[in-house]
Design a protein around this motif. Structure first.
Motif, PDB file in Angstrom:
ATOM      1  N   VAL A 151       0.859  -1.188   0.000  1.00 56.89           N
ATOM      2  CA  VAL A 151       0.000   0.000   0.000  1.00 56.89           C
ATOM      3  C   VAL A 151       0.892   1.234   0.000  1.00 56.89           C
ATOM      4  O   VAL A 151       1.769   1.358   0.856  1.00 56.89           O
ATOM      5  CB  VAL A 151      -0.931   0.010   1.235  1.00 56.89           C
ATOM      6  CG1 VAL A 151      -1.766   1.274   1.269  1.00 56.89           C
ATOM      7  CG2 VAL A 151      -1.817  -1.231   1.243  1.00 56.89           C
ATOM      8  N   THR A 188      -8.856  -5.577   6.939  1.00 55.68           N
ATOM      9  CA  THR A 188      -8.820  -4.491   5.977  1.00 55.68           C
ATOM     10  C   THR A 188      -9.176  -3.204   6.729  1.00 55.68           C
ATOM     11  O   THR A 188      -9.198  -3.181   7.964  1.00 55.68           O
ATOM     12  CB  THR A 188      -9.790  -4.754   4.805  1.00 55.68           C
ATOM     13  OG1 THR A 188      -9.625  -3.723   3.821  1.00 55.68           O
ATOM     14  CG2 THR A 188     -11.239  -4.802   5.255  1.00 55.68           C
ATOM     15  N   ASP A 201     -10.961  10.927   2.326  1.00 54.86           N
ATOM     16  CA  ASP A 201     -10.426  11.100   0.965  1.00 54.86           C
ATOM     17  C   ASP A 201     -11.277  10.266   0.007  1.00 54.86           C
ATOM     18  O   ASP A 201     -11.166   9.036  -0.028  1.00 54.86           O
ATOM     19  CB  ASP A 201      -8.966  10.656   0.944  1.00 54.86           C
ATOM     20  CG  ASP A 201      -8.281  10.867  -0.396  1.00 54.86           C
ATOM     21  OD1 ASP A 201      -8.972  10.843  -1.436  1.00 54.86           O
ATOM     22  OD2 ASP A 201      -7.047  11.035  -0.397  1.00 54.86           O
ATOM     23  N   ASP A 202     -12.117  10.918  -0.774  1.00 55.15           N
ATOM     24  CA  ASP A 202     -13.054  10.201  -1.641  1.00 55.15           C
ATOM     25  C   ASP A 202     -12.337   9.310  -2.648  1.00 55.15           C
ATOM     26  O   ASP A 202     -12.775   8.172  -2.897  1.00 55.15           O
ATOM     27  CB  ASP A 202     -13.962  11.186  -2.375  1.00 55.15           C
ATOM     28  CG  ASP A 202     -14.947  11.884  -1.452  1.00 55.15           C
ATOM     29  OD1 ASP A 202     -15.182  11.362  -0.343  1.00 55.15           O
ATOM     30  OD2 ASP A 202     -15.478  12.936  -1.829  1.00 55.15           O
ATOM     31  N   ALA A 203     -11.262   9.794  -3.234  1.00 56.16           N
ATOM     32  CA  ALA A 203     -10.542   9.004  -4.230  1.00 56.16           C
ATOM     33  C   ALA A 203      -9.933   7.754  -3.587  1.00 56.16           C
ATOM     34  O   ALA A 203      -9.996   6.654  -4.152  1.00 56.16           O
ATOM     35  CB  ALA A 203      -9.453   9.851  -4.890  1.00 56.16           C
ATOM     36  N   TYR A 204      -9.355   7.935  -2.409  1.00 55.04           N
ATOM     37  CA  TYR A 204      -8.784   6.786  -1.692  1.00 55.04           C
ATOM     38  C   TYR A 204      -9.858   5.753  -1.406  1.00 55.04           C
ATOM     39  O   TYR A 204      -9.664   4.545  -1.620  1.00 55.04           O
ATOM     40  CB  TYR A 204      -8.137   7.260  -0.388  1.00 55.04           C
ATOM     41  CG  TYR A 204      -7.561   6.146   0.454  1.00 55.04           C
ATOM     42  CD1 TYR A 204      -6.222   5.790   0.347  1.00 55.04           C
ATOM     43  CD2 TYR A 204      -8.357   5.426   1.353  1.00 55.04           C
ATOM     44  CE1 TYR A 204      -5.693   4.752   1.107  1.00 55.04           C
ATOM     45  CE2 TYR A 204      -7.836   4.395   2.118  1.00 55.04           C
ATOM     46  CZ  TYR A 204      -6.508   4.067   1.993  1.00 55.04           C
ATOM     47  OH  TYR A 204      -5.993   3.031   2.745  1.00 55.04           O
ATOM     48  N   ARG A 206     -12.758   5.242  -2.889  1.00 56.44           N
ATOM     49  CA  ARG A 206     -13.239   4.551  -4.090  1.00 56.44           C
ATOM     50  C   ARG A 206     -12.321   3.392  -4.445  1.00 56.44           C
ATOM     51  O   ARG A 206     -12.777   2.278  -4.730  1.00 56.44           O
ATOM     52  CB  ARG A 206     -13.338   5.529  -5.262  1.00 56.44           C
ATOM     53  CG  ARG A 206     -14.569   6.416  -5.245  1.00 56.44           C
ATOM     54  CD  ARG A 206     -14.782   7.079  -6.586  1.00 56.44           C
ATOM     55  NE  ARG A 206     -13.651   7.938  -6.964  1.00 56.44           N
ATOM     56  CZ  ARG A 206     -13.549   9.219  -6.630  1.00 56.44           C
ATOM     57  NH1 ARG A 206     -14.493   9.802  -5.909  1.00 56.44           N
ATOM     58  NH2 ARG A 206     -12.501   9.934  -7.017  1.00 56.44           N
ATOM     59  N   ASP A 207     -11.017   3.648  -4.414  1.00 54.17           N
ATOM     60  CA  ASP A 207     -10.056   2.584  -4.715  1.00 54.17           C
ATOM     61  C   ASP A 207     -10.102   1.483  -3.656  1.00 54.17           C
ATOM     62  O   ASP A 207     -10.049   0.286  -3.977  1.00 54.17           O
ATOM     63  CB  ASP A 207      -8.635   3.157  -4.794  1.00 54.17           C
ATOM     64  CG  ASP A 207      -8.414   4.004  -6.035  1.00 54.17           C
ATOM     65  OD1 ASP A 207      -9.239   3.904  -6.976  1.00 54.17           O
ATOM     66  OD2 ASP A 207      -7.434   4.767  -6.057  1.00 54.17           O
ATOM     67  N   LYS A 208     -10.204   1.891  -2.400  1.00 55.25           N
ATOM     68  CA  LYS A 208     -10.205   0.909  -1.309  1.00 55.25           C
ATOM     69  C   LYS A 208     -11.427   0.001  -1.396  1.00 55.25           C
ATOM     70  O   LYS A 208     -11.317  -1.227  -1.303  1.00 55.25           O
ATOM     71  CB  LYS A 208     -10.165   1.620   0.040  1.00 55.25           C
ATOM     72  CG  LYS A 208     -10.242   0.702   1.253  1.00 55.25           C
ATOM     73  CD  LYS A 208      -9.073  -0.267   1.329  1.00 55.25           C
ATOM     74  CE  LYS A 208      -7.797   0.415   1.690  1.00 55.25           C
ATOM     75  NZ  LYS A 208      -6.696  -0.560   1.911  1.00 55.25           N
ATOM     76  N   ALA A 210     -13.190  -0.680  -3.949  1.00 52.58           N
ATOM     77  CA  ALA A 210     -13.099  -1.516  -5.147  1.00 52.58           C
ATOM     78  C   ALA A 210     -12.192  -2.723  -4.930  1.00 52.58           C
ATOM     79  O   ALA A 210     -12.321  -3.739  -5.629  1.00 52.58           O
ATOM     80  CB  ALA A 210     -12.587  -0.683  -6.319  1.00 52.58           C
ATOM     81  N   SER A 211     -11.306  -2.642  -3.939  1.00 55.36           N
ATOM     82  CA  SER A 211     -10.378  -3.748  -3.668  1.00 55.36           C
ATOM     83  C   SER A 211     -10.975  -4.801  -2.738  1.00 55.36           C
ATOM     84  O   SER A 211     -10.351  -5.848  -2.521  1.00 55.36           O
ATOM     85  CB  SER A 211      -9.090  -3.204  -3.047  1.00 55.36           C
ATOM     86  OG  SER A 211      -9.271  -2.841  -1.681  1.00 55.36           O
TER      87      SER A 211
END
Length: 252
Positions: A151, A188, A201-204, A206-208, A210-211
């Motif tokens: 990460v 997680t 953090d919205d971008a973080y 979204r990625d999290k 999705a994982s």
């Protein structure tokens, strides 16, 4: 032992570090619900503890700084003085410092490793004599999916969590003759104060999300029930393992 009783911890004394709030508080409450007497330890000032009501009586609060061998040893002595025994240890105390590896200060890296990894060693070593005297002793270290999956911007945390999960394997091997089981859990992301910055953090996020195949964060209670299972008699033949409470992150 089988059936519901295999998950009970009646008559057992469990020590939980980092128990003042978040995952540690949930673990303490869950172990109390399973019948354990819990010694809750943290470095937080009393006013910053955020605990649910604990089932049962006899639970005690203690102060510990896992950066200090003397503090860890004193904590074990306090628990033995208060309860007369120690059967289970949960190494939950931890911190995080975020930032790119190329610019992270040596102090930030060292602080995280000192608390999360070396602190787990100090606490485990301090507790070993008392655990060895118990019948059916067990230890659970709090790892993380970050210890399995790389990460960005969290090098010290990732390395320290990989270390505590491998430490569980080594201690499981060394301490099996003493009758002490040692395991780890790897959550997680969990919605606690430690993750408040990245959850904003919205971008973080979204990625999290999705994982995570199950599509949600782990709740503190998800982690706590897994810890309770690993500590108790239902897991009597389980040692040296890490159970990932991650909604499927690490199956990929």
């Amino acid at each position: 032992m089988s059936g519901p009783d295999a998950h009970r911890l009646d008559g057992r004394v469990a020590l939980v570090t980092g128990a003042g709030r978040g995952i540690g508080a949930a673990i303490a409450a869950t172990l109390a619900g399973y019948g354990a007497t819990v010694a809750l330890a943290d470095l937080l000032p009393d006013a910053e503890w955020d605990l649910p009501e604990l089932t049962g009586a006899g639970h005690t609060r203690h102060r510990v700084d896992v950066r200090s061998t003397e503090s860890c040893r004193a904590l074990v002595a306090e628990v033995l003085a208060a309860h007369g025994r120690l059967d289970h240890l949960v190494n939950n105390a931890g911190i995080v410092r975020r930032g790119p590896a190329a610019t992270m200060t040596e102090r930030d890296f060292a602080d995280v490793v000192d608390v999360n990894l070396t602190g787990t060693f100090r606490m485990s070593q301090a507790a070993h004599p008392a655990l060895r005297a118990s019948d059916g002793a067990s230890v659970v270290n709090l790892g993380s999916t970050n210890g399995r999956v790389a990460v960005p911007d969290s090098l010290g945390y990732c390395v320290s969590k990989a270390g505590v999960m491998h430490m569980a394997r080594v201690l499981a091997l060394e301490w099996a003759p003493d009758g002490i089981r040692v395991n780890a859990v790897g959550p997680t992301i969990v919605p606690t104060a430690m993750t408040a910055d990245v959850r904003a953090d919205d971008a973080y996020m979204r990625d999290k999300m999705a994982s995570i195949p199950l599509g949600r964060m782990a709740r503190p209670e998800d982690v706590a029930h897994t810890v309770a299972f690993l500590l108790g008699p239902a897991a009597a033949m389980t040692t040296g393992q890490t159970i990932f409470v991650d909604g499927g992150v690490t199956v990929r």
